[in-house]
Design an enzyme around this catalytic site. Structure first.
Site, PDB file in Angstrom:
ATOM      1  CD  GLU A 171       9.235  31.172 -36.423  1.00  0.00           C
ATOM      2  OE1 GLU A 171       8.558  31.981 -37.079  1.00  0.00           O
ATOM      3  OE2 GLU A 171       9.975  30.332 -36.937  1.00  0.00           O
ATOM      4  CB  ALA A 188       8.171  40.586 -41.233  1.00  0.00           C
ATOM      5  CG  MET A 189       5.827  36.224 -36.564  1.00  0.00           C
ATOM      6  SD  MET A 189       7.022  34.853 -36.735  1.00  0.00           S
ATOM      7  CE  MET A 189       5.888  33.483 -36.874  1.00  0.00           C
ATOM      8  CG  ASN A 201       2.218  36.194 -36.291  1.00  0.00           C
ATOM      9  OD1 ASN A 201       2.914  35.415 -35.651  1.00  0.00           O
ATOM     10  ND2 ASN A 201       2.471  37.487 -36.372  1.00  0.00           N
ATOM     11  CG  HIS A 230      10.410  35.447 -46.314  1.00  0.00           C
ATOM     12  ND1 HIS A 230      11.404  34.579 -46.699  1.00  0.00           N
ATOM     13  CD2 HIS A 230      10.112  35.112 -45.029  1.00  0.00           C
ATOM     14  CE1 HIS A 230      11.691  33.766 -45.706  1.00  0.00           C
ATOM     15  NE2 HIS A 230      10.925  34.069 -44.663  1.00  0.00           N
ATOM     16  CD  GLU A 231       7.773  37.269 -42.925  1.00  0.00           C
ATOM     17  OE1 GLU A 231       7.330  36.201 -42.465  1.00  0.00           O
ATOM     18  OE2 GLU A 231       8.975  37.596 -42.848  1.00  0.00           O
ATOM     19  CD  GLU A 259      11.809  30.945 -41.793  1.00  0.00           C
ATOM     20  OE1 GLU A 259      11.870  31.603 -42.850  1.00  0.00           O
ATOM     21  OE2 GLU A 259      10.926  31.144 -40.925  1.00  0.00           O
TER      22      GLU A 259
END
Ligand code: B3K
Ligand code: ZN
Length: 858
Positions: free
Chosen positions: A122, A263-264, A266, A298-299, A321
């Protein structure tokens, strides 16, 4: 003139082709990783336009259609695109290319973090892995086979479920993953490495057994438990509050040291900056523990708000978001104190988002024009985006909001949608007209509401007139009136009389309250019900009345903040201004009374430099720093005995991690901060540093020593370095605090630290700690009159431009916001921006911001 072209929301077109399935084979090598990508492609409708695939920094080896390799004359290749004319409605396209993970210092696509391979796609990083339709409305089913040396990379991870694995020749092995949920390529992830694994499990409400796997660098297992606990709490909260369950058999989180952001999310394989995973009492502060829980949540929440329902295009980023930040804020509020959480959200918004809205990069939460998408992961899209969701929650009520969420998922599960779709679901589920409210998505800038009132004694009638204004913003867009929810309380003779939610929908409205027995004090914007600036002509006594008597904790805190801000204004006008005794006795009461110490800590904390700068147009930064110092000094010296007494009542002999203990540490360290202005500061600080049994106290004492430049500072810095040199997250704190030192030598010492054996500009956490610690945490020396602070930052931006444009682009923020300061400082900042603008090979990220700051049109 810029070589890059911006994209506009208004130009959105549905895709000409769809990718149904993706089969990836990735053969990992440091410098020449081979990617074989076989895609099933479907033309959308009747047309003969070519297929244009995005690709950057790729070495193309071959292109085949339905198994037949094309000759290079059958396609066109540029630095950013592969264009193929195919005369078929449905076909299989196979592309083979190479990439170079080891030299990838931009940390987008596949790169190396230490010895491990990892990915970040992203917003538009997948195009650095393979040629693709790199846009979020292309939803494909991914199967990924990873091949790598077994000894170096025993774990090979990708999204979804592990469906096959085995050994190959020459010490290599493979694992194949299949993700059953069609997804945009920005959610693709890959990790290969040798890790320690913390394994656990969770059974969802409907009985699905989910394996939870947390991968950390070898030796770090003992610091992973808090993240795992946070994950389980998040899973449970989303079931309880929104009826949302996890949907795969495994949820993996990998912590890596080199990461551009936090963080991400995925699908099934989150990749985290280790800063938001690793913690134990000795090495992590209470804030670190809090942030880890919030980021893990959040993730995790993105699995529904982002992954199952994703964005149609990147202009819609706030769809996922803003909503997910709102969800994580609600989660944190439920896990801890609601009031203190809300106050912290508001502090962040006021000190950073308001400045963004007032600066050259002002944009609506749904931007309309983008040059580099990575520049739009902003406080505006995230934090103001969350405020917009929160306003809907306020207007619709808890149940209405939940019904809206349920309808949103019922309608859009498995789709890529827009912010309008979200608002429609909210409105349709509740019957509430949100058509005016929707303007919040399209309008930048912080609205101002002006409140005036009239009390009619004879009729015991109180009327309140509220008007809204919308200052111009740098994006030059015309402004319209907004739908603004405003929580109001009336204090009549210091008693709460009336509580209402007013809805401002016109440029000016009058609200009438009957049966009010004497002139009330209005308490406005309870719980910060809208992201606006609110003005009412309070007397000092009104504010002190609110601090003590308002029902709403946010309002009690906020009235105190207004008192502080007034004192700052007076000190700016007159350096010898003496803070009145009434203010000091209000602070003293807060300090000595018992109650929620976390709230008290917030009440005793003065608004920061950045927030005050936003309130004071064209302020001379040195004068503002001076006024802030004066205010702290007067409070500290005149209440010294109270601070000292309070400090000592809060020092406990044993460490505990519960809410009360955390609140006590927060208040104790606020006291320590004030004591730093007194002659007791050095001894207390040194003593706390020596006896600390947790990082919160240890770092607080080092912080105070640095910002007050106390005699004990250097010894403590040296001891800290010796003690923590092998823990990189703790060393980030050490680097950061050195940037905050209040000494004329600070710039030289920061420069010298760049030669430290543990410093590298290639490591984002480290670069942000040292450079950002100075430029965003040391207003006094960053804004030095000789311009050395600005020059230092510009030099680092220039160096980072070639290494990691995303990190460079984040760090430039304080320079582009030059317009809030006095002319002499503006000039110095502009000179540095012009120097950056002239740089050969300036990245798209920096170009967009520097051009906006210098008002150069694209
Ligand atoms: N979605 C990511 C952020 C990606 C940033 C790309 N430059 C993390 C998050 O917001 O959860
Ligand atoms: Zn997010």
């Amino acid at each position: 003139m810029s070589e890059f072209t911006p994209r506009y929301l208004k130009d959105y077109q549905p895709p000409l082709y769809r990718i149904a399935t993706v089969n990836l084979q990735i053969e990992l090598e440091d410098r020449d990783t081979k990617v074989t990508n076989t895609m099933q492609i479907e033309r959308q409708g009747e047309h003969n336009k070519p297929l244009k695939l995005d690709g950057e920094k790729l070495t193309l080896l071959s292109v085949s259609v339905d198994g037949v390799e094309l000759s290079p004359s059958a396609y066109q290749l540029t630095d950013s695109e592969l264009c193929i004319a195919v005369d078929k409605a449905s076909f299989q396209l196979t592309i083979v290319n190479e990439i170079n993970p080891l030299d990838n210092t931009a940390l987008e696509g596949i790169y190396k973090s230490g010895d491990a391979f990892c990915s970040q796609c992203e917003a538009e990083g997948f195009r650095r892995i393979s040629y693709y339709l790199d846009r979020p409305d292309i939803l494909a089913t991914f199967t990924t086979k990873i091949i790598a040396e077994k000894q170096k990379y025993p774990y090979l991870l990708a999204n979804g479920n592990n469906i096959d694995s085995g050994d190959l020749d020459n010490g290599y092995h493979f694992v194949t993953w299949h993700d059953p949920y069609p997804k945009p390529c920005y959610l693709f992830a890959l990790v290969a490495g040798d890790f320690d694994l913390l394994a656990d499990s969770y059974t969802t409400r409907s009985g699905r057994h989910v394996a939870l796997e947390l991968f950390v660098d070898k030796g770090n297992l003992s610091r992973a438990q808090h993240a795992m606990d946070s994950l389980k709490k998040s899973m449970q909260w989303d079931e309880q509050v929104f009826d949302l369950e996890y949907d795969l058999d495994v949820y993996m989180i990998v912590a890596v040291d080199f990461f551009n952001m936090g963080a991400m999310e995925n699908k099934g394989l989150n990749i985290f900056n280790s800063k938001y995973v690793l913690a134990d009492e000795k090495s992590a502060t209470d804030d670190d523990f809090f942030n880890i829980e919030a980021v893990i949540a959040h993730e995790y929440f993105h699995n529904w708000t982002g992954n199952r329902v994703t964005c149609r295009d990147w202009f819609q980023l706030s769809l996922k978001e803003g909503l997910t930040v709102f969800r994580d804020q609600q989660f944190s509020a439920d896990m801890h104190s609601g009031a203190v959480n809300r106050i912290r959200n508001v502090r962040l918004l006021r000190s950073q988002q308001f400045a963004e809205d007032a600066g050259p990069m002002a944009h609506p939460i749904r931007p309309e024009k983008v040059l580099e998408m990575n520049n739009f992961y902003t406080l505006t899209v995230y934090e103001k985006g969350a405020e917009v969701i929160r306003m809907m929650h306020t207007i619709l009520g808890e149940q209405g909001f939940k019904d809206g969420m349920a309808l949103y998922f019922q309608r859009h599960d498995g789709q890529a949608v827009t912010c309008d779709d979200f608002v429609s679901a909210m409105s349709d589920a509740t019957g509430v007209d949100l058509s005016l409210f929707k303007r919040w998505y399209a309008q930048s800038g912080t609205p101002i509401i002006d409140v005036s009132d009239h009390y009619d004694d004879a009729h015991q009638r109180y009327s309140m007139t509220i008007a809204q204004r919308h200052p111009d913003t740098a994006d030059g867009q015309p402004k319209r009136d907004l739908h603004i929810p405003i929580n109001v309380e009336l204090l009549v003779e210091s008693q709460v009389r009336d509580k209402q939610l007013l809805q401002l929908t016109q440029s000016e409205q009058t609200f009438v309250f009957e049966g009010i027995t004497s002139k009330p004090v209005p308490v406005l914007l309870g719980n910060f019900s809208a992201p606006v600036k609110c003005f009412y002509d309070y007397s000092d006594d009104d504010l002190l009345d609110i601090i003590v008597n308002a029902d709403d904790a946010f309002n009690r805190w906020d009235a105190g903040q207004q008192v502080f801000a007034r004192q700052i204004m007076q000190l700016l006008q007159e350096q010898t201004h003496r803070v009145p005794d009434t203010v000091l006795s209000a602070l003293q009461r807060i300090l000595v009374e018992d109650g929620d110490n976390a709230l008290r800590a917030e009440q005793l904390t003065i608004p920061d430099f950045q927030q005050l700068a936003d309130m004071l147009p064209f302020v001379n930064p040195q004068h503002l720093v001076g006024a802030l110092e004066q205010l702290h000094l007067q409070i500290a010296q005149r209440l010294a005995t109270d601070f000292e007494h309070r400090y000592h009542t809060l020092t406990s002999s044993t460490f505990a991690k519960d809410g009360v203990a955390i609140a006590n540490r927060a208040l104790k360290n606020v006291c320590l901060h004030y004591l730093g202005y007194t002659d007791k500061g050095n001894d207390i600080c040194r003593q706390q540093f020596i006896s600390a049994d947790n990082m919160t106290d240890e770092i607080a004492s080092l912080h105070v020593a640095c910002v007050h430049n106390l005699p004990c500072k250097q010894t403590m810095l040296d001891e800290f370095e010796r003690k923590w040199q092998n823990n990189s997250l703790v060393m980030d704190k050490w680097f950061m605090l050195q940037g905050r030192q209040d000494t004329d030598e600070v710039i030289n010492s920061v420069k010298a630290l760049m030669q430290h054996r543990l410093f590298s500009l290639k490591n984002p956490n480290r670069a942000r700690a040292l450079i950002g610690g100075f430029s965003q945490g040391n207003a006094k020396h960053f804004h030095r009159g000789d311009g050395q602070g600005y020059r230092y930052l510009a030099d680092q931006i220039i160096a980072l431009n070639a290494i990691n444009p995303q990190v460079a682009s984040r760090l430039i923020t304080p320079l582009i916001q030059y317009k809030s300061f006095s002319q002499d400082h503006q000039k110095l900042m502009l000179a540095e921006l012009e120097r950056i603008a002239k740089l050969e090979g300036l990245s798209r990220d920096l170009q967009e911001k520097v051009n906006a700051a210098l008002q150069i049109s694209a």
